[in-house]
Design a protein around this motif. Sequence first.
Motif: not given
Length: 352
Positions: A293-304
């Motif tokens: 699937x490749x890599x999707x970037x999940x930012x630290x600011x997205x997590x909450x």
Amino acid sequence: MKSIQAATYPVHFEEKAYNELASIIKNRAYSSIFILVDENTFEHCYPRFMQLLQTDKPIEIIQIDAGEIYKNMETCIGVWNAMTELGADRRSLLITLGGGVITDLGGFVASTFKRGIEFINIPTTLLSMVDASVGGKTGVDLGVLKNQIGVFANPEMIVIDPEYLHTVTPREIRSGTAEIIKYGMTHDIRLFNEIKDNPNLNIVDLIHRSIEIKNEVVLEDPKEKSIRKVLNWGHTIGHGVESYFLDSETKENLTHGEAIAIGMVCEAYLSSKVLNFPEEYIHEIKSAIITIYGKTTIEESDVDDIIGLMKHDKKNVGGEINFVLLENYENFKIDCKVPNDLIKESLQFYNS
């Protein structure tokens, strides 16, 4: 491929499926037939379907816009209005011809129109063949919250015709493959091994076994009171990620399977921390998922925000997030509680 018998309906394959479809239409004496499509399935799948449909009953086509963003009550109202204007009655049949959005939404429309008319699912994507069209779940999204409105309602039959897979993109095939990987990890590791070890695998060969597994689980627990929750492996975090990306103005939407793949990596990490799932398998899963699937970037600011969306998961009770986790391949545990800090760690693990 041999037919599979679900609780109240059969799943038929290939040429036999169309013969059975003709038989049921003839014997049930439907007053009219409605076919629900989107613009893609109308162009690419409807011509084949009409060549194979054997009936002289009056047929009406209802077309909706394609995409998850249209899987909502507004679209349902449009379909209900169209059916009403076209004279649908309680003896009408609705045939859904499309992917998961069409089968989920179409089943919901049919099961609530005039308190319920009969419907038949003809899935045209891999995802809908191995998951969405099977098992009696129907429904639509509430805003970005997945499948919040719906009912359990079984179709009269399901037609599985792998020829329709030639009409979808490789990305959509990968999306459906995530559900097959899920069945592999939870019930039959051979499925996962064949996918990760054979990049040129003909995925059609795994469709029958995948439906078999889902049907066995649903027969044991049709209303998802207990064991059926295992079918949500990867989906608790996956749905949160999918909803967040769907709602974001700056991120490209993920397919359902892409989000669930991320969820499986994260939930494998949680499994290692909570149930001692072998660490070597976490890295095996992460490597296979990123290769496919490749890599999707999940930012630290997205997590909450992602965790906030997970609180609406339908498995939750009393505001607590419930997970399906693995003790080992083919060995799972439902209703696992996980602290938020560990969920954050799992998303960081995927991102690392």
